[in-house]
Structure formats: structure tokens, C-alpha cells
Design a protein around this motif. Structure first.
Motif, PDB file in Angstrom:
ATOM      1  N   UNK A 102      54.337  12.266  27.653  1.00 20.59           N
ATOM      2  CA  UNK A 102      55.818  12.690  27.837  1.00 20.59           C
ATOM      3  C   UNK A 102      56.318  13.221  26.413  1.00 20.59           C
ATOM      4  N   UNK A 103      55.904  14.079  26.317  1.00 26.44           N
ATOM      5  CA  UNK A 103      56.139  14.978  24.861  1.00 26.44           C
ATOM      6  C   UNK A 103      56.570  16.483  25.489  1.00 26.44           C
ATOM      7  N   UNK A 104      57.917  16.810  24.608  1.00 23.84           N
ATOM      8  CA  UNK A 104      58.224  18.332  25.017  1.00 23.84           C
ATOM      9  C   UNK A 104      57.177  19.241  24.608  1.00 23.84           C
ATOM     10  N   UNK A 105      57.072  20.276  25.223  1.00 23.23           N
ATOM     11  CA  UNK A 105      56.356  21.425  25.054  1.00 23.23           C
ATOM     12  C   UNK A 105      56.829  22.423  24.210  1.00 23.23           C
ATOM     13  N   UNK A 106      58.043  22.798  24.264  1.00 23.63           N
ATOM     14  CA  UNK A 106      58.867  23.582  23.566  1.00 23.63           C
ATOM     15  C   UNK A 106      60.096  23.162  22.693  1.00 23.63           C
ATOM     16  N   UNK A 107      60.044  23.754  21.797  1.00 22.62           N
ATOM     17  CA  UNK A 107      61.291  23.422  20.876  1.00 22.62           C
ATOM     18  C   UNK A 107      62.529  24.015  21.251  1.00 22.62           C
ATOM     19  N   UNK A 108      63.626  23.323  21.402  1.00 24.35           N
ATOM     20  CA  UNK A 108      65.103  23.580  21.896  1.00 24.35           C
ATOM     21  C   UNK A 108      65.680  24.618  20.948  1.00 24.35           C
TER      22      UNK A 108
END
Length: 202
Positions: A67-73
Motif C-alpha cells: 500500500x504505497x503510492x507509485x507516483x508523486x503528486x
């Protein structure tokens, strides 16, 4: 022992890779209910030209199990989440409904906080008192009470009250908001026991 463990893990990974197409519908038996005239899910996905072997490493490398983001906002999205959208909801321009009016000076202040104008007056007076105490008494650590008196208050105090105390006189009249009751002793008798009892309940 380690060789057996490696062999066991390799067998386990191979078994899981064989089960993945059945779990994620990339292969396996066709669905129980299907129309005869329409090509089934099994026929579409089993095309040898489009079918790619499913690997366990691809599943782990994709990162959807973690459960980690793959792309930075982007900075635009971050600022919109922080300050809102000017067209719809601008968080910086919210109407404050918890403002109160001070009874002493008439300035507005937020509920639950001190009046800023009154607090600034008290802070300025405290700063002047500290400067006067440091100017007359210095920083000598003498264990005696220090009393700050304003102009014309020394004659009003009895001699026994000022006996043995360090006195600092301010060269101005006492402000109206600074009451003299702070110099008076309390009339409440000190407690003889440490028990706390409620009173005035009836």
C-alpha cells in the motif's frame, strides 16, 4: 538444509505462478454461463498472440500488494489539497463565526483565546516592570519578596507590610486594569487536611 529450503521456495513460487492465471482470470476454465453466439472470455484471453505468461515477479514488482503510492503528486495537486480550489472551495477565505468582542477594550478576538489588545497592554507593562526591577535591584539572588508600587502607593501601605521586602517604585500612576487586590493577603484560611471534599452541593 539451505539447499532443501531453496528448492522448497522455488517449488512454492512455481505453484503460485501456475495458480495466478486462474485467480486473476487470465486463463483457466471458461465461465459456467456463456452465450453460444458470443465469444467467451476464455477464447479472447487465450489468444496466443496477445497472451503473455504471467510471472510472480511481475505481480510483486507492480506494487499493488504494497500500500504505497507509485507516483508523486504534482505541486499543483498538493497546493489544491492544502488551500482548496478557488472556483469551488477556497480554504483561505472561510468566514469566521467564533469572533467575540472584548468587554474591556472593545476589540474583536477569537473565542477560546485572550484578547490580543489587552494581552499586548499587559505584556508591555510587565516588560517595563522587569526593566525597572533589573535597573534598581540588579540580578542579585536575594531571597526576599519584591513588591512593585506605583506613584503615591507607598504612603498607603502600612509599615509592617513593607518591612523586610524589596520595593520597586514605578514613576507613573497605576493603570486602571491593574487592580490593587493583588497586593492583599487572602482571607481564606489554609487547609489543615489534604482531602478534597465537594461543597455547596445542596
Amino acid at each position: 538444509m539451505s539447499r532443501k529450503l531453496l528448492t522448497y521456495l522455488e517449488t512454492l513460487i512455481n505453484d503460485v505462478e501456475r495458480l495466478l492465471p486462474f485467480i486473476f482470470r487470465q486463463g483457466g476454465p471458461p465461465p459456467a454461463l456463456s452465450f453460444a453466439a458470443q465469444p467467451s472470455y476464455w477464447t479472447i484471453n487465450n489468444d496466443s498472440r496477445s497472451h503473455r505468461p504471467y510471472s510472480f515477479k511481475d505481480l510483486l514488482g507492480d506494487g499493488f500488494l504494497w500500500a504505497v503510492p507509485k507516483h508523486r503528486r504534482t505541486i499543483e495537486k498538493r497546493l489544491n489539497r492544502k488551500f482548496g480550489y478557488p472556483e469551488y472551495n477556497w480554504k483561505l477565505l472561510k468566514v469566521k463565526t467564533h469572533l467575540r468582542t472584548c468587554n474591556h477594550c472593545g476589540h474583536d478576538y477569537e473565542a477560546g483565546l485572550l484578547c490580543t489588545n489587552c494581552y499586548n497592554k499587559v505584556r508591555e507593562e510587565t516588560k517595563q516592570m522587569q526593566e525597572k526591577i533589573q535597573e534598581e535591584l540588579g540580578l542579585e539572588p536575594i531571597e526576599k519578596d519584591v513588591i512593585v508600587l506605583y506613584e503615591g502607593e507607598r504612603k498607603e501601605q502600612p509599615a509592617e507590610f513593607l518591612n523586610g521586602k524589596r520595593i520597586v517604585e514605578m514613576p507613573k500612576l497605576r493603570p486602571m486594569w491593574f487592580t490593587k487586590n493583588l497586593l492583599q493577603k487572602t482571607t481564606q484560611q489554609p487547609a489543615t487536611t489534604k482531602e478534597v471534599k465537594p461543597n455547596d452541593l445542596a
